[in-house]
Design a protein around this motif. Structure first.
Motif, mmCIF file in Angstrom:
data_model
loop_
_atom_site.group_PDB
_atom_site.id
_atom_site.type_symbol
_atom_site.label_atom_id
_atom_site.label_comp_id
_atom_site.label_asym_id
_atom_site.label_seq_id
_atom_site.Cartn_x
_atom_site.Cartn_y
_atom_site.Cartn_z
ATOM 1 N N GLY A 166 0.737 -1.228 0.115
ATOM 2 C CA GLY A 166 0.122 0.001 -0.110
ATOM 3 C C GLY A 166 1.032 1.470 -0.073
ATOM 4 O O GLY A 166 1.763 1.454 0.867
ATOM 5 N N PHE A 167 0.636 2.132 -0.938
ATOM 6 C CA PHE A 167 1.297 3.323 -0.892
ATOM 7 C C PHE A 167 0.214 4.440 -0.907
ATOM 8 O O PHE A 167 0.816 5.622 -1.168
ATOM 9 N N ARG A 168 -1.194 4.257 -0.936
ATOM 10 C CA ARG A 168 -1.945 5.446 -0.789
ATOM 11 C C ARG A 168 -2.688 5.304 0.328
ATOM 12 O O ARG A 168 -3.198 3.959 0.722
ATOM 13 N N ARG A 169 -3.403 6.293 0.901
ATOM 14 C CA ARG A 169 -4.183 6.269 2.174
ATOM 15 C C ARG A 169 -4.977 7.279 2.023
ATOM 16 O O ARG A 169 -4.535 8.478 1.407
ATOM 17 N N LYS A 170 -6.415 7.437 2.178
ATOM 18 C CA LYS A 170 -7.362 8.427 2.369
ATOM 19 C C LYS A 170 -7.287 8.879 3.652
ATOM 20 O O LYS A 170 -7.315 8.354 4.592
ATOM 21 N N CYS A 171 -6.982 10.397 3.644
ATOM 22 C CA CYS A 171 -7.095 11.224 4.965
ATOM 23 C C CYS A 171 -8.387 12.025 4.810
ATOM 24 O O CYS A 171 -8.543 12.751 3.863
ATOM 25 N N ILE A 172 -8.943 11.854 5.988
ATOM 26 C CA ILE A 172 -10.022 12.834 6.125
ATOM 27 C C ILE A 172 -10.243 14.005 7.098
ATOM 28 O O ILE A 172 -9.835 13.672 8.207
ATOM 29 N N ASN A 173 -10.039 15.185 6.457
ATOM 30 C CA ASN A 173 -10.023 16.354 7.209
ATOM 31 C C ASN A 173 -11.643 16.762 7.665
ATOM 32 O O ASN A 173 -12.439 17.254 6.827
ATOM 33 N N GLY A 249 -12.381 17.450 3.768
ATOM 34 C CA GLY A 249 -13.136 16.499 3.237
ATOM 35 C C GLY A 249 -12.104 15.438 2.964
ATOM 36 O O GLY A 249 -11.015 15.516 3.764
ATOM 37 N N ASP A 250 -12.316 14.714 2.086
ATOM 38 C CA ASP A 250 -11.184 13.476 1.693
ATOM 39 C C ASP A 250 -9.933 13.895 0.822
ATOM 40 O O ASP A 250 -10.017 14.823 0.071
ATOM 41 N N ASN A 251 -8.992 13.486 1.439
ATOM 42 C CA ASN A 251 -7.578 13.732 0.685
ATOM 43 C C ASN A 251 -6.973 12.372 0.520
ATOM 44 O O ASN A 251 -6.945 11.470 1.436
ATOM 45 N N ILE A 252 -6.490 12.132 -0.747
ATOM 46 C CA ILE A 252 -5.890 10.916 -1.367
ATOM 47 C C ILE A 252 -4.232 11.320 -1.295
ATOM 48 O O ILE A 252 -3.891 12.130 -2.163
ATOM 49 N N LEU A 253 -3.461 10.672 -0.277
ATOM 50 C CA LEU A 253 -2.053 10.752 -0.366
ATOM 51 C C LEU A 253 -1.259 9.517 -0.827
ATOM 52 O O LEU A 253 -1.720 8.698 -0.748
ATOM 53 N N SER A 254 -0.340 10.201 -1.585
ATOM 54 C CA SER A 254 0.592 8.929 -2.100
ATOM 55 C C SER A 254 2.007 9.165 -1.646
ATOM 56 O O SER A 254 2.358 10.300 -1.472
ATOM 57 N N TYR A 255 2.975 8.088 -1.388
ATOM 58 C CA TYR A 255 4.211 7.954 -1.304
ATOM 59 C C TYR A 255 5.043 7.441 -2.304
ATOM 60 O O TYR A 255 4.684 6.522 -2.951
ATOM 61 N N GLU A 256 6.142 7.989 -2.691
ATOM 62 C CA GLU A 256 7.179 7.596 -3.411
ATOM 63 C C GLU A 256 8.487 7.546 -3.040
ATOM 64 O O GLU A 256 8.686 8.591 -2.186
ATOM 65 N N SER A 257 9.386 6.681 -3.542
ATOM 66 C CA SER A 257 10.640 6.757 -3.044
ATOM 67 C C SER A 257 11.526 5.904 -4.130
ATOM 68 O O SER A 257 10.973 4.861 -4.858
ATOM 69 N N ASN A 258 12.558 6.479 -4.478
ATOM 70 C CA ASN A 258 13.659 5.550 -5.360
ATOM 71 C C ASN A 258 14.136 4.458 -4.804
ATOM 72 O O ASN A 258 14.914 3.525 -5.432
ATOM 73 N N ASN A 259 13.853 4.059 -3.362
ATOM 74 C CA ASN A 259 14.192 2.927 -2.888
ATOM 75 C C ASN A 259 12.985 1.992 -2.216
ATOM 76 O O ASN A 259 12.351 2.559 -1.160
ATOM 77 N N ASP A 260 12.483 1.130 -3.022
ATOM 78 C CA ASP A 260 11.267 0.653 -2.767
ATOM 79 C C ASP A 260 11.627 -0.414 -1.581
ATOM 80 O O ASP A 260 11.477 -1.634 -1.758
ATOM 81 N N SER A 261 11.687 -0.138 -0.366
ATOM 82 C CA SER A 261 12.126 -1.193 0.643
ATOM 83 C C SER A 261 10.933 -1.380 1.333
ATOM 84 O O SER A 261 10.014 -0.437 1.703
ATOM 85 N N ILE A 262 10.753 -2.590 1.888
ATOM 86 C CA ILE A 262 9.437 -2.894 2.729
ATOM 87 C C ILE A 262 9.552 -2.482 3.995
ATOM 88 O O ILE A 262 8.597 -2.641 4.831
ATOM 89 N N LYS A 263 10.775 -1.910 4.546
ATOM 90 C CA LYS A 263 10.882 -1.580 5.738
ATOM 91 C C LYS A 263 10.607 -0.002 6.087
ATOM 92 O O LYS A 263 10.509 0.565 7.175
ATOM 93 N N THR A 264 10.357 0.740 5.127
ATOM 94 C CA THR A 264 9.934 2.171 4.875
ATOM 95 C C THR A 264 8.650 2.376 5.580
ATOM 96 O O THR A 264 7.537 1.736 5.207
ATOM 97 N N ARG A 265 8.593 3.407 6.466
ATOM 98 C CA ARG A 265 7.234 3.533 7.052
ATOM 99 C C ARG A 265 6.959 5.070 7.071
ATOM 100 O O ARG A 265 7.864 5.709 7.254
#
Length: 275
Positions: A166-173, A249-265
């Protein structure tokens, strides 16, 4: 009326409510609006451009009441003056699950007119100014954006999804206005980027993070910062970055990195703001 708590920077507080000694009778609030407009030659009226909120003024009225202890009236007056000492800076007002910062406009007023004071009671007036006009939730919302579910992958196409990154989450303001965020990266990551896909704005740090590195970003006006392990890292910010906020309201956030590590939080935190 629900209790109203006023707490100073030393942790001292008074509770105003429907019980002794600090009875709360009335709260009045006023929030100014600064309107920006433009007038052209020979134009009737003017053209509205925008507006900003001014400072919030809060006035509180109540009465100090003791039971058969006249000396207690003076003690409670002294406590109110101590908690609302303007030299201690801003106080925090908590009311109905929300809070706001304020500074006293005057020290507490204790009227001496007839009916305002007696052997066992004393009326009080408190006038406060809130330079940041928004009430905010007393708690912090948070969402984690990068995580791993499942763990095995098959070439066979099945309706069950065994692994999903998962790299996307919906955040509700749920507030009335846009609210700033605090973003925390736990490495590893390379050029970590968080995008508010609802507005198209992003913030990127041109730097590699190790597994033990923690990157923190605040987008709050007047309190913006970029820190790696607590040290200033503002100079690593990509010049096209925007210190964005969550829109109502609803905000869709996305995370990107050139290092696709499963340890990243990646965690995003915010507090809803209310008019």
């Amino acid at each position: 009326m629900e209790n109203l708590i006023i707490k100073n920077t030393k942790g001292e507080q008074i509770i105003l409510g429907n019980q002794a000694p600090f009875y709360l009778e009335k709260i009045d609030e006023a929030l100014g609006v600064d309107i920006e407009s433009q007038k052209s030659p020979k134009q009737d009226g003017s053209t509205y451009i925008d507006n900003t909120l001014g400072i919030r003024a809060i006035s509180i009225e109540g009465i100090i009441i003791t039971r058969n202890e006249p000396r207690k009236v003076a003690e409670y007056k002294r406590k109110m003056e101590r908690v609302l000492n303007p030299k201690l800076g801003e106080v925090t007002i908590l009311h109905q699950g929300k809070e706001i910062k304020a500074v006293v406009e005057t020290t507490p007023i204790f009227p001496s007119s007839e009916g305002s004071r007696g052997l066992f009671y004393q009326k009080y007036l408190i006038h406060l100014i809130c330079h940041n006009p928004f009430w905010v939730d007393s708690f912090t919302e948070s969402r984690e954006m990068s995580y791993l579910m499942g763990g095995i992958k098959f070439n066979l196409r099945l309706p069950t999804n065994f692994s999903n990154r998962g790299f996307r989450r919906k955040c509700i303001n749920d507030g009335d206005v846009a609210t700033p965020v605090i973003i925390e990266f736990n490495g590893p990551a390379t050029n970590p980027t968080v995008i508010n896909m609802t507005t198209g704005e992003f913030i990127r740090v041109n730097r590699s993070l190790g597994e033990d590195d923690v990157l923190s970003i605040s987008t709050t006006f007047g309190e913006k910062y970029v820190r790696i392990n607590g040290d200033n890292a503002f100079h690593y910010i990509d010049l096209d970055s925007v210190f964005w906020s969550l829109t109502p309201g609803d905000n869709i956030l996305s995370y990107e990195s050139n290092n696709d590590s499963i340890k990243t939080r990646v965690t995003v935190k915010w507090r809803n703001r209310y008019i």
